[in-house]
Scaffold this active site. Structure first.
Site, PDB file in Angstrom:
ATOM      1  N   ALA A 168       0.826  -1.205   0.000  1.00  0.00           N
ATOM      2  CA  ALA A 168       0.000   0.000   0.000  1.00  0.00           C
ATOM      3  C   ALA A 168       0.860   1.254   0.000  1.00  0.00           C
ATOM      4  O   ALA A 168       0.582   2.226  -0.708  1.00  0.00           O
ATOM      5  CB  ALA A 168      -0.930  -0.009   1.212  1.00  0.00           C
ATOM      6  N   TYR A 169       1.904   1.233   0.803  1.00  0.00           N
ATOM      7  CA  TYR A 169       2.836   2.359   0.877  1.00  0.00           C
ATOM      8  C   TYR A 169       3.484   2.602  -0.483  1.00  0.00           C
ATOM      9  O   TYR A 169       3.536   3.737  -0.980  1.00  0.00           O
ATOM     10  CB  TYR A 169       3.894   2.049   1.933  1.00  0.00           C
ATOM     11  CG  TYR A 169       4.952   3.112   2.140  1.00  0.00           C
ATOM     12  CD1 TYR A 169       4.644   4.322   2.739  1.00  0.00           C
ATOM     13  CD2 TYR A 169       6.272   2.883   1.764  1.00  0.00           C
ATOM     14  CE1 TYR A 169       5.619   5.291   2.944  1.00  0.00           C
ATOM     15  CE2 TYR A 169       7.258   3.833   1.965  1.00  0.00           C
ATOM     16  CZ  TYR A 169       6.921   5.037   2.555  1.00  0.00           C
ATOM     17  OH  TYR A 169       7.893   5.983   2.755  1.00  0.00           O
ATOM     18  N   ALA A 170       3.949   1.523  -1.121  1.00  0.00           N
ATOM     19  CA  ALA A 170       4.577   1.637  -2.435  1.00  0.00           C
ATOM     20  C   ALA A 170       3.584   2.139  -3.471  1.00  0.00           C
ATOM     21  O   ALA A 170       3.925   2.978  -4.318  1.00  0.00           O
ATOM     22  CB  ALA A 170       5.153   0.280  -2.857  1.00  0.00           C
ATOM     23  N   LYS A 181       3.006   5.857  -2.955  1.00  0.00           N
ATOM     24  CA  LYS A 181       4.167   6.657  -3.338  1.00  0.00           C
ATOM     25  C   LYS A 181       4.363   6.696  -4.861  1.00  0.00           C
ATOM     26  O   LYS A 181       4.736   7.735  -5.421  1.00  0.00           O
ATOM     27  CB  LYS A 181       5.423   6.104  -2.666  1.00  0.00           C
ATOM     28  CG  LYS A 181       5.451   6.323  -1.148  1.00  0.00           C
ATOM     29  CD  LYS A 181       5.262   7.786  -0.786  1.00  0.00           C
ATOM     30  CE  LYS A 181       5.563   8.075   0.665  1.00  0.00           C
ATOM     31  NZ  LYS A 181       5.300   9.491   1.014  1.00  0.00           N
TER      32      LYS A 181
END
Length: 266
Positions: free
Chosen positions: A168-170, A173
């Site tokens: 999710a973070y990737a 970003k």
């Protein structure tokens, strides 16, 4: 004071955090300190009111600038456009202009594989990061157009290199990187430059992780080839200052990896 004297910067996730030695302990606060030293008045947002208040007191006392702290949290289920519009309205009411927008705030659940990721965990990253950048850029655009300002968005090596357990973070970003490139194309004629920074820095969070779980820290946190982790003010914040300077106005739509040579991984 420097070239930012009398100008205004919005920095999301800019609450005060310090290392055990008293130095800046988060990327947002490192950026805020670097901008304060150049004379910029600051609008700092975050979820923690105390950290924002502490930032205001320290930065105003040390550098003679003005800081407007505004609690703001972009999250699923909230009227996020109204939340961001309130921040921007307060910024204009207080300072009359916006010269720089820095989208630094980001929350996420790390260490969770794609198969185990929940919708709520995915929403946490996408709303706090990608949606926040989108809403702030939209709301600030008319004022950045007036000042021919700058936008600095934050992405990560997690997206560039596909780090395990950070889906999710990737995704958030990499979404921010795409949004940045489109904005650079669309806003170039308005004199606005828009760039991305992917940092690796020593923070209070990493320091606490090392102290609490030394074995896990050693196994998971790799030392950059440069032999040290970035200083949040001098090696991250100062680059963000330069990206808003006349010297770098022609740079737009680019991704800068500030990772001590780790950013050159294939």
């Amino acid at each position: 004071m420097g070239f930012l004297t009398g100008k205004t910067a919005i920095i999301t996730g800019g609450g005060r955090a310090v290392l055990s030695n008293g130095e800046c302990g988060s990327i947002g606060y490192g950026i805020a300190t670097a901008y304060a030293k150049e004379g910029a008045n600051l609008v700092l947002t975050g979820r923690n009111v105390q950290k924002l208040t502490d930032a205001k007191e320290e930065l105003e006392a040390k550098y003679g600038i003005k800081v407007l702290p505004v609690q703001a949290d972009v999250s699923a289920g909230s009227d996020n456009e109204a939340i961001v519009q309130n921040v921007v309205k307060q910024a204009i009411d207080t300072f009359g202009r916006i010269d720089v927008l820095i989208n630094n705030a980001q929350a996420s659940a790390s260490g969770v594989t794609i198969a185990d990721h929940t919708t709520e965990q995915f929403d946490l990253a996408v709303y706090s990061g990608l949606y926040a950048a989108f809403y702030y850029m939209k709301a600030c655009y008319p004022y950045l157009k007036e000042t021919k300002g700058s936008v600095v968005n934050f992405a990560s090596g997690a997206g560039l290199f596909g780090n395990f357990g950070q889906c999710a973070y990737a995704a958030a970003k990499e979404g921010i990187r795409g949004l940045t490139r489109v904005a650079a194309t669309e806003w170039g004629p308005d004199g606005i430059n828009v760039n991305v920074v992917c940092p690796l820095a020593w923070t209070a969070q990493l320091e606490k992780f090392e102290q609490a779980y030394p074995d896990a820290f050693k196994a998971n946190v790799k030392m950059p080839p440069m032999g040290h982790y970035g200083d949040v003010e001098k090696e991250i914040g100062r680059v963000c200052v330069q990206l808003a300077s006349p010297d770098f106005k022609y740079m737009s739509g680019e991704t800068l990896t500030l990772e001590g040579a780790m950013g050159q991984r294939p």
